[in-house]
Design an enzyme around this catalytic site. Structure first.
Site, PDB file in Angstrom:
ATOM      1  N   CYS A  64      45.727  51.300  40.916  1.00  0.00           N
ATOM      2  CA  CYS A  64      46.606  50.125  40.877  1.00  0.00           C
ATOM      3  C   CYS A  64      46.208  49.292  39.653  1.00  0.00           C
ATOM      4  O   CYS A  64      45.557  49.811  38.738  1.00  0.00           O
ATOM      5  CB  CYS A  64      46.558  49.329  42.182  1.00  0.00           C
ATOM      6  SG  CYS A  64      44.979  48.576  42.574  1.00  0.00           S
TER       7      CYS A  64
ATOM      8  N   ARG B 144      45.233  47.009  46.363  1.00  0.00           N
ATOM      9  CA  ARG B 144      45.953  48.156  46.910  1.00  0.00           C
ATOM     10  C   ARG B 144      45.180  49.463  46.839  1.00  0.00           C
ATOM     11  O   ARG B 144      45.042  50.163  47.862  1.00  0.00           O
ATOM     12  CB  ARG B 144      47.300  48.324  46.184  1.00  0.00           C
ATOM     13  CG  ARG B 144      48.260  47.189  46.426  1.00  0.00           C
ATOM     14  CD  ARG B 144      49.404  47.188  45.431  1.00  0.00           C
ATOM     15  NE  ARG B 144      48.929  46.870  44.080  1.00  0.00           N
ATOM     16  CZ  ARG B 144      49.691  46.877  42.997  1.00  0.00           C
ATOM     17  NH1 ARG B 144      50.961  47.234  43.109  1.00  0.00           N
ATOM     18  NH2 ARG B 144      49.196  46.537  41.842  1.00  0.00           N
TER      19      ARG B 144
ATOM     20  N   ASP C 207      52.396  44.418  44.996  1.00  0.00           N
ATOM     21  CA  ASP C 207      51.101  43.794  44.772  1.00  0.00           C
ATOM     22  C   ASP C 207      50.957  42.571  45.692  1.00  0.00           C
ATOM     23  O   ASP C 207      51.735  41.628  45.576  1.00  0.00           O
ATOM     24  CB  ASP C 207      51.030  43.357  43.301  1.00  0.00           C
ATOM     25  CG  ASP C 207      49.657  42.875  42.914  1.00  0.00           C
ATOM     26  OD1 ASP C 207      48.822  42.660  43.809  1.00  0.00           O
ATOM     27  OD2 ASP C 207      49.424  42.706  41.707  1.00  0.00           O
TER      28      ASP C 207
HETATM   29  P1  4NP Z   1      45.776  45.226  42.802  1.00  0.00           P
HETATM   30  O1  4NP Z   1      46.102  43.665  42.800  1.00  0.00           O
HETATM   31  O2  4NP Z   1      46.404  45.798  41.557  1.00  0.00           O
HETATM   32  O3  4NP Z   1      46.452  45.712  44.056  1.00  0.00           O
HETATM   33  O4  4NP Z   1      44.275  45.327  42.836  1.00  0.00           O
HETATM   34  C1  4NP Z   1      45.751  42.818  41.731  1.00  0.00           C
HETATM   35  C2  4NP Z   1      44.502  42.274  41.692  1.00  0.00           C
HETATM   36  C3  4NP Z   1      44.161  41.414  40.658  1.00  0.00           C
HETATM   37  C4  4NP Z   1      45.078  41.136  39.687  1.00  0.00           C
HETATM   38  C5  4NP Z   1      46.338  41.687  39.723  1.00  0.00           C
HETATM   39  C6  4NP Z   1      46.670  42.540  40.760  1.00  0.00           C
HETATM   40  N1  4NP Z   1      44.738  40.248  38.646  1.00  0.00           N
HETATM   41  O5  4NP Z   1      45.638  39.882  37.854  1.00  0.00           O
HETATM   42  O6  4NP Z   1      43.568  39.856  38.523  1.00  0.00           O
END
Ligand code: 4NP
Length: 149
Positions: A7, A13, A117
């Site tokens: 991800c 995720r 997300d």
């Molecule tokens: P992930 O969610 O891609 O599901 O881990 C996110 C976690 C952090 C960030 C973006 C999406 N971020 O911008 O820090």
């Protein structure tokens, strides 16, 4: 079977997909290796988001020991399947493919649609958990049977 879940941050995720599939595979004694990575580098070395840890724990899956890693092209060599959570992840991973064999390992985790997300909406961790868990059950079926994903 070696499977990588990808991800953006590798804290919400893909740690769930990693933990749930690993838990299922271990419970069935499949001997699979499951890991996860993020296309972004902000959270390298961090534990998963506490909301992902909490929802996984609620359903008996401990993801607290995971640590985020950054996706790199070398990971194409290590895994049989690379599953990505949304179209941005797909674009970012495919952009790093070195040849057709790398590309052939990459697909959207969900056959239809994306895993949204949940980072900016805490109410989404519960539905995202179930969406991921259901697909992990299907993947075990497909990858242990005759059908390929
Ligand atoms: P992930 O969610 O891609 O599901 O881990 C996110 C976690 C952090 C960030 C973006 C999406 N971020 O911008 O820090």
């Amino acid at each position: 079977m070696k499977i990588l879940m990808v991800c953006l941050g590798n804290i919400c995720r893909s740690p769930l997909a990693h933990g749930i599939l690993e838990h299922l595979a271990n419970s069935k004694g499949l001997g699979w290796s499951v890991e996860s990575a993020g296309t972004g580098d902000w959270h390298i070395g961090h534990a998963p988001d506490e909301r992902s840890i909490a929802v996984a724990k609620k359903y008996g899956v401990d993801i607290s020991a995971q640590r985020a890693q950054h996706f790199t092209p070398a990971l194409f060599d290590e895994y049989d399947h690379i599953f990505v959570m949304d179209e941005n992840n797909l674009k970012d991973v495919l952009a790093q493919a070195r040849h057709a064999q790398d590309e052939s390992k990459v697909s959207l985790f969900l056959e239809e649609g994306i895993v949204p997300d949940p980072y900016f909406d805490s109410t989404q961790f519960e539905p995202v958990y179930h969406m991921i868990a259901e697909r992990c059950e299907q993947l075990v079926e497909k990858l242990t049977g005759q059908n390929q994903v």
